[in-house]
Write a protein that holds these residues in place. Structure first.
Motif, PDB file in Angstrom:
ATOM      1  N   LYS A   1      14.500   0.961   4.756  1.00 17.71           N
ATOM      2  CA  LYS A   1      14.719   0.322   3.457  1.00 17.71           C
ATOM      3  C   LYS A   1      13.424   0.321   2.655  1.00 17.71           C
ATOM      4  O   LYS A   1      12.495  -0.424   2.948  1.00 17.71           O
ATOM      5  N   MET A   2      13.387   1.165   1.643  1.00 20.14           N
ATOM      6  CA  MET A   2      12.172   1.371   0.871  1.00 20.14           C
ATOM      7  C   MET A   2      11.699   0.108   0.155  1.00 20.14           C
ATOM      8  O   MET A   2      10.501  -0.154   0.061  1.00 20.14           O
ATOM      9  N   ASP A   3      12.649  -0.688  -0.356  1.00 19.20           N
ATOM     10  CA  ASP A   3      12.238  -1.895  -1.068  1.00 19.20           C
ATOM     11  C   ASP A   3      11.518  -2.866  -0.139  1.00 19.20           C
ATOM     12  O   ASP A   3      10.556  -3.532  -0.525  1.00 19.20           O
ATOM     13  N   GLU A   4      11.966  -2.937   1.115  1.00 21.94           N
ATOM     14  CA  GLU A   4      11.306  -3.801   2.096  1.00 21.94           C
ATOM     15  C   GLU A   4       9.905  -3.291   2.426  1.00 21.94           C
ATOM     16  O   GLU A   4       8.956  -4.072   2.524  1.00 21.94           O
ATOM     17  N   ILE A   5       9.791  -1.988   2.600  1.00 19.60           N
ATOM     18  CA  ILE A   5       8.497  -1.400   2.931  1.00 19.60           C
ATOM     19  C   ILE A   5       7.478  -1.704   1.833  1.00 19.60           C
ATOM     20  O   ILE A   5       6.339  -2.103   2.101  1.00 19.60           O
TER      21      ILE A   5
ATOM     22  N   ASP B   1       0.058  -0.834   5.383  1.00 20.04           N
ATOM     23  CA  ASP B   1      -0.211   0.585   5.637  1.00 20.04           C
ATOM     24  C   ASP B   1       1.092   1.274   6.036  1.00 20.04           C
ATOM     25  O   ASP B   1       2.021   0.631   6.542  1.00 20.04           O
ATOM     26  N   ILE B   2       1.128   2.582   5.815  1.00 23.20           N
ATOM     27  CA  ILE B   2       2.317   3.375   6.153  1.00 23.20           C
ATOM     28  C   ILE B   2       1.885   4.594   6.948  1.00 23.20           C
ATOM     29  O   ILE B   2       1.006   5.351   6.516  1.00 23.20           O
TER      30      ILE B   2
ATOM     31  N   PRO C   1      -2.491   3.771   2.566  1.00 33.08           N
ATOM     32  CA  PRO C   1      -2.262   2.394   2.107  1.00 33.08           C
ATOM     33  C   PRO C   1      -0.926   2.313   1.385  1.00 33.08           C
ATOM     34  O   PRO C   1      -0.622   3.167   0.533  1.00 33.08           O
ATOM     35  N   ALA C   2      -0.122   1.321   1.702  1.00 32.74           N
ATOM     36  CA  ALA C   2       1.214   1.211   1.110  1.00 32.74           C
ATOM     37  C   ALA C   2       1.147   1.097  -0.407  1.00 32.74           C
ATOM     38  O   ALA C   2       2.009   1.627  -1.114  1.00 32.74           O
ATOM     39  N   ALA C   3       0.131   0.425  -0.918  1.00 31.43           N
ATOM     40  CA  ALA C   3       0.018   0.205  -2.361  1.00 31.43           C
ATOM     41  C   ALA C   3      -0.196   1.505  -3.135  1.00 31.43           C
ATOM     42  O   ALA C   3       0.064   1.567  -4.338  1.00 31.43           O
ATOM     43  N   GLU C   4      -0.666   2.544  -2.444  1.00 32.80           N
ATOM     44  CA  GLU C   4      -0.965   3.812  -3.115  1.00 32.80           C
ATOM     45  C   GLU C   4       0.169   4.829  -3.018  1.00 32.80           C
ATOM     46  O   GLU C   4       0.046   5.942  -3.534  1.00 32.80           O
ATOM     47  N   MET C   5       1.283   4.452  -2.340  1.00 37.20           N
ATOM     48  CA  MET C   5       2.383   5.389  -2.128  1.00 37.20           C
ATOM     49  C   MET C   5       3.611   4.966  -2.918  1.00 37.20           C
ATOM     50  O   MET C   5       4.080   3.835  -2.789  1.00 37.20           O
ATOM     51  N   SER C   6       4.156   5.866  -3.728  1.00 38.15           N
ATOM     52  CA  SER C   6       5.420   5.601  -4.406  1.00 38.15           C
ATOM     53  C   SER C   6       6.569   5.915  -3.453  1.00 38.15           C
ATOM     54  O   SER C   6       6.391   6.607  -2.446  1.00 38.15           O
TER      55      SER C   6
ATOM     56  N   ASP D   1       9.048   7.929  -3.972  1.00 30.35           N
ATOM     57  CA  ASP D   1       9.272   9.376  -3.946  1.00 30.35           C
ATOM     58  C   ASP D   1       8.253  10.085  -3.064  1.00 30.35           C
ATOM     59  O   ASP D   1       8.586  11.057  -2.363  1.00 30.35           O
ATOM     60  N   GLN D   2       7.009   9.610  -3.068  1.00 29.92           N
ATOM     61  CA  GLN D   2       5.983  10.219  -2.221  1.00 29.92           C
ATOM     62  C   GLN D   2       6.283   9.985  -0.736  1.00 29.92           C
ATOM     63  O   GLN D   2       6.113  10.883   0.080  1.00 29.92           O
ATOM     64  N   ILE D   3       6.724   8.774  -0.410  1.00 32.52           N
ATOM     65  CA  ILE D   3       7.076   8.470   0.983  1.00 32.52           C
ATOM     66  C   ILE D   3       8.219   9.365   1.445  1.00 32.52           C
ATOM     67  O   ILE D   3       8.176   9.946   2.532  1.00 32.52           O
ATOM     68  N   ILE D   4       9.240   9.494   0.608  1.00 32.28           N
ATOM     69  CA  ILE D   4      10.401  10.323   0.953  1.00 32.28           C
ATOM     70  C   ILE D   4       9.968  11.772   1.166  1.00 32.28           C
ATOM     71  O   ILE D   4      10.378  12.429   2.134  1.00 32.28           O
ATOM     72  N   ALA D   5       9.130  12.286   0.277  1.00 30.18           N
ATOM     73  CA  ALA D   5       8.666  13.674   0.397  1.00 30.18           C
ATOM     74  C   ALA D   5       7.905  13.882   1.705  1.00 30.18           C
ATOM     75  O   ALA D   5       8.061  14.912   2.372  1.00 30.18           O
ATOM     76  N   LYS D   6       7.079  12.910   2.104  1.00 30.92           N
ATOM     77  CA  LYS D   6       6.347  13.017   3.375  1.00 30.92           C
ATOM     78  C   LYS D   6       7.303  12.991   4.567  1.00 30.92           C
ATOM     79  O   LYS D   6       7.108  13.696   5.555  1.00 30.92           O
ATOM     80  N   MET D   7       8.347  12.173   4.464  1.00 29.30           N
ATOM     81  CA  MET D   7       9.298  12.024   5.574  1.00 29.30           C
ATOM     82  C   MET D   7      10.128  13.277   5.797  1.00 29.30           C
ATOM     83  O   MET D   7      10.314  13.713   6.938  1.00 29.30           O
ATOM     84  N   VAL D   8      10.657  13.834   4.724  1.00 28.94           N
ATOM     85  CA  VAL D   8      11.609  14.936   4.866  1.00 28.94           C
ATOM     86  C   VAL D   8      10.960  16.302   4.703  1.00 28.94           C
ATOM     87  O   VAL D   8      11.592  17.327   4.949  1.00 28.94           O
ATOM     88  N   GLY D   9       9.684  16.326   4.259  1.00 28.81           N
ATOM     89  CA  GLY D   9       8.988  17.606   4.123  1.00 28.81           C
ATOM     90  C   GLY D   9       9.399  18.388   2.906  1.00 28.81           C
ATOM     91  O   GLY D   9       9.123  19.570   2.787  1.00 28.81           O
ATOM     92  N   ARG D  10      10.099  17.708   1.983  1.00 28.32           N
ATOM     93  CA  ARG D  10      10.531  18.376   0.756  1.00 28.32           C
ATOM     94  C   ARG D  10      10.797  17.302  -0.290  1.00 28.32           C
ATOM     95  O   ARG D  10      10.963  16.131   0.025  1.00 28.32           O
TER      96      ARG D  10
END
Length: 509
Positions: free
Chosen positions: A204-208, A214-215, A228-233, A235-244
Motif C-alpha cells: 500500500k503506497m499511501d501507507e509507505i 527508508d525504502i 530515503p522515503a521522502a525522496e521517492m515518488s 511512480d519511482q517506487i513502482i518503476a524500481k519494483m517492476v523494472g519498467r
C-alpha cells in the motif's frame, strides 16, 4: 554505537530449481521504519524468514548492533531481539490476552515440588506492557473477544515484551479498518521514539509514504537499492519494483456496455443486521464497483447472491429470468462465478497443484464412463489458462501455495473462466498483491469486460474502485446508500459521503 541496528549482507537462498535470494543486503537504522518493497515473488518473505530463523541461509551474514551473529531458529531470533508480527495471525482464541502474550514462556513459581504457572505475575506483567503501549485491553479477556486489529496489537505487545530491538511487520494492515491502521501507526511511532528498528512489508503506497523513513526495493530475488522515503515518488517506487514504467496503472478501455444480465430486487438476508432491501442491476460488458467501509455488508450481499448465505426475501433475475439460488452450485448453473476476498482461507486449495485448482470446477464435465477423468482435455484447459493469463509457474503440477499472491489469484480466475461464466463477482481482487501483478489483474478484467463478461468488483481501495469501475454502488450498514453513474462524478469524497450515510434512501447521480 553502530550506525545500523540490523544489517544483512550477501544473503543467498536456493530451493530446488529456484534461486530465491541472490546476494541480498539490508541495513536498518535504529529508531526508523524501513519499508521492504517488491513484487510478489521478489523474495521479501524469504529474506525475512532467513532473518527470523525459519529458513537457513545458504550464504550471508547477519549483524545486530554491529556484531556478527547467527540465528538458528525463531526462538533464537527472539532471544537476540528480533520479533515478527506475521500477516497471518495464529492466536489461541479461547485463551486470555495474557496467556497469548506469554505463550511458550509462562512465568512460574514453586508449588511444593512442582513448578506451576504464576498467573498473578503473568497478568500483572501483561497489564504493564499493555499500559506502556496505551492499549486498553483486559489482560484476562479471551483473545477471541477482540477485533483483528486488537489481536494484532497483542502480537505487537508480545514482540515488545521480548525486548525486541528489531520488529518485522509483514503486511500488517491487510485486514485492518482505517481506525485500526491509525492505532497501529501510533504504536509504531511510539516504538520509533524508543529506538526500535522496524521492517515494514506492504504493497500500500499511501501507507509507505506515511510511515516509512527508508525504502529498500527487491526484484526477482536481488537487491535493487535503498533510498530515503521522502525522496521517492510513488511512480519511482513502482518503476524500481517492476523494472519498467507503469504510466497507466488502470488500463484504457472503451466501455461497450449492453443489456442487463443481472437484476436484484429487494434482496434481504435472514439476519437483520446484514444486508436488507438491496436492488441493483448489472449489464453485459460492465465493471460494476461496490464501495463502502468495513462492515458495510458488501461481501455478505455477494455471498447471498452466490448461494453461500441464506436469503429471507427478494428476487434475482439472470438474463431477465428469475433464478432460485439456494447453494453455490445453483449460482454456477446460472453462469455466475465468485472470487472470494480471502484467497488463502477459502480461495485456493493450497496443498493441491495448479491443475487441480483450475480443474476442480470442471471435473464433472470431463468424465469418461461417468467416473474416469479425461486428463487430456483438462490439461488443455489448464495449459491454455497458464498461457492466456501469463501465470508464472514451472508446470501445472506445481503446488499453488508455492506461487506468489498475484499468480495464485490468476489461477483462481482461471478456475472460474474454465466454466465460462456470464457474471463474475470479484471480491477484493487485488488484496495482498503487488503493483505489477495488480496491473496484470486489471488488464485481465478489462479484457473480460471487452468480451462481454459482466463483472462485479468489491474494493476497499479507493483508487482501484474509481479507476476500474464503469458505475459504482456504495453501501453502509447493509443498505445501498448511493449510486454514481457518471464516470466524471466519481471521486473519493462522494464515495465516502455515501459510505458514512446511515439513511436507507439511496442517492443516484
Amino acid at each position: 554505537m553502530a550506525d545500523y541496528k540490523l544489517e544483512l549482507k550477501g544473503v543467498c537462498k536456493s530451493f530446488p530449481g529456484v534461486k530465491a535470494l541472490d546476494g541480498v543486503q539490508l541495513a536498518v537504522r535504529p529508531g526508523t521504519v524501513h519499508a521492504l518493497m517488491g513484487e510478489n515473488g521478489a523474495g521479501k518473505s524469504t529474506l525475512m524468514k532467513c532473518l527470523f530463523g525459519i529458513y537457513k541461509m545458504d550464504e550471508g551474514e547477519i549483524y545486530i548492533d554491529g556484531e556478527k551473529t547467527d540465528i538458528l531458529n525463531p526462538d533464537d531470533a527472539m532471544k537476540k531481539g528480533i520479533a515478527m508480527v506475521h500477516q497471518e495471525l495464529q492466536p489461541v482464541l479461547a485463551r486470555s490476552v495474557g496467556e497469548n502474550l506469554y505463550l511458550g514462556r509462562f512465568p512460574t513459581h514453586n508449588y511444593g515440588p512442582l513448578k506451576v504457572i504464576d498467573h498473578k505475575k503473568m497478568y500483572a506483567e501483561t497489564e504493564r506492557w499493555l499500559k506502556e503501549l496505551e492499549m486498553d485491553f483486559d489482560p484476562k479477556a479471551p483473545l477471541g473477544s477482540l477485533s483483528i486489529g486488537q489481536m494484532q496489537s497483542v502480537e505487537i505487545a508480545k514482540a515488545v515484551s521480548h525486548d525486541a530491538k528489531v520488529i518485522i511487520f509483514d503486511e500488517p494492515t491487510s485486514s485492518l479498518s482505517d481506525k485500526e491502521v491509525e492505532a497501529l501507526f501510533r504504536i509504531m511511532n511510539m516504538l520509533r521514539d524508543r529506538g526500535v528498528a522496524m521492517i515494514y512489508i506492504s504493497h500500500k503506497m499511501d501507507e509507505i509514504k506515511r510511515i516509512a523513513d527508508d525504502i529498500t526495493v527487491m526484484r526477482d530475488g536481488t537487491y535493487v537499492g535503498t533510498w530515503p522515503a521522502a525522496e521517492m515518488s510513488t511512480d519511482q517506487i513502482i518503476a524500481k519494483m517492476v523494472g519498467r514504467e507503469l504510466t497507466n496503472v488502470y488500463p484504457e478501455r472503451e466501455s461497450n456496455i449492453g443489456e442487463v444480465v443481472l437484476e436484484v430486487n429487494d434482496l434481504s438476508s435472514i439476519h437483520e443486521k446484514s444486508f436488507q432491501d438491496i436492488s441493483f442491476t448489472l449489464r453485459k460488458g460492465e465493471i460494476l464497483g461496490f464501495g463502502g467501509l468495513v462492515g458495510a455488508q458488501r461481501t455478505e450481499l455477494m455471498e447471498g447472491i452466490f448461494g453461500i448465505r441464506h436469503i429471507a426475501k427478494g428476487e434475482i433475475k439472470v438474463h431477465g429470468k428469475p433464478v432460485n439460488i439456494k447453494k453455490s452450485k445453483d449460482a454456477m448453473n446460472a453462469k455466475i462465478g465468485m472470487i472470494t476476498e480471502d484467497r488463502r482461507g477459502n480461495g485456493i486449495f493450497g496443498c493441491l497443484s495448479i491443475k487441480d485448482n483450475v480443474g476442480v470446477s470442471v471435473y464433472n464435465k470431463y468424465l469418461n464412463a461417468g467416473f474416469i477423468l479425461d486428463h487430456g482435455k483438462i490439461n488443455k484447459i489448464v495449459d491454455d489458462s497458464i498461457e492466456r493469463l501469463s501465470i508464472k509457474t514451472p508446470s501445472m503440477q506445481e503446488h499453488i501455495q508455492n506461487l506468489s499472491g498475484g499468480n495464485q489469484q490468476k489461477v483462481i480466475i482461471s478456475r472460474w473462466l474454465a466454466n465460462d461464466p456470464d457474471i463474475l463477482i470479484m471480491d477484493e481482487p487485488t488484496r495482498g498483491i503487488d503493483v505489477g501483478a495488480k496491473h496484470e489483474i486489471y488488464e485481465i478484467m478489462a479484457d473480460l469486460a471487452k468480451q462481454g463478461k459482466a463483472i462485479i468488483m468489491i474494493s476497499s481501495e479507493m483508487p482501484e474502485l474509481l479507476g476500474m469501475s464503469d458505475r459504482v454502488y456504495v453501501m453502509c450498514n447493509g443498505h445501498i446508500t448511493g449510486e454514481i453513474t457518471v464516470k466524471e462524478d466519481m471521486n473519493q469524497e462522494k464515495v465516502m459521503s455515501y459510505a458514512t450515510m446511515f439513511s436507507q434512501t439511496a442517492v443516484k447521480e
